[in-house]
Structure formats: C-alpha cells, structure tokens
Enzyme design. Sequence first.
Site, short mmCIF file in Angstrom:
data_model
loop_
_atom_site.label_atom_id
_atom_site.label_comp_id
_atom_site.label_asym_id
_atom_site.label_seq_id
_atom_site.Cartn_x
_atom_site.Cartn_y
_atom_site.Cartn_z
N ASP A 40 0.85 -1.18 0.00
CA ASP A 40 0.00 0.00 0.00
C ASP A 40 0.90 1.25 0.00
O ASP A 40 2.13 1.14 -0.04
CB ASP A 40 -0.97 -0.01 1.18
CG ASP A 40 -0.27 0.00 2.54
OD1 ASP A 40 0.91 0.39 2.63
OD2 ASP A 40 -0.93 -0.38 3.53
N SER A 41 0.29 2.42 0.02
CA SER A 41 1.07 3.66 -0.09
C SER A 41 2.06 3.82 1.06
O SER A 41 3.17 4.31 0.87
CB SER A 41 0.15 4.87 -0.19
OG SER A 41 -0.70 4.94 0.93
#
Length: 80
Positions: free
Chosen positions: A38-39
């Site tokens: 994920d980010s």
Amino acid sequence: MTEEEIFEKIAKIIEEHFDLPTEKITPDLDFKKDLDADSIDVVEFVLELEDTFGAEISDEDAESLVTIGDVVTFVKANLK
C-alpha cells in the site's frame, strides 16, 4: 556500483520490509500486484532506499517505480 550489487541491496530491503524470501525476489516483481504494497509500504521502502543509496527520490519518481527492475534502473541512473 553494478546493477547486480544494486539489485542485491534492494532485494535485502524487500526481504526485510515485506518478509519475502530472497529467492522469490526478481526484477519483474511488482510492488502492488506481487507484494500487495500500500502507499505506506511504498513510502517506507523509498525512505529505506534513500538511506541505503544516499539518493533523494521525489514523490513523482517514487510513483514511477512499479517493479524491482524499475528501482534498480532508477538507482543506477541517480547514484551519487
């Protein structure tokens, strides 16, 4: 530093950060598809890259790094 040396250092970061065995790390490995990153994972990885290689990576450049091969190419081109 050769591409192989860069790859080995990146593979070590991937192994520790994503808990992935070294033998499964290839240049084609995709952060989002294969590692389910994920980010936050990507930001942490980029920070580790900056520390390891002493190169600053802009947000725009970080977004363009999709595979391990992309990272190796970027680091080789921007290594100080």
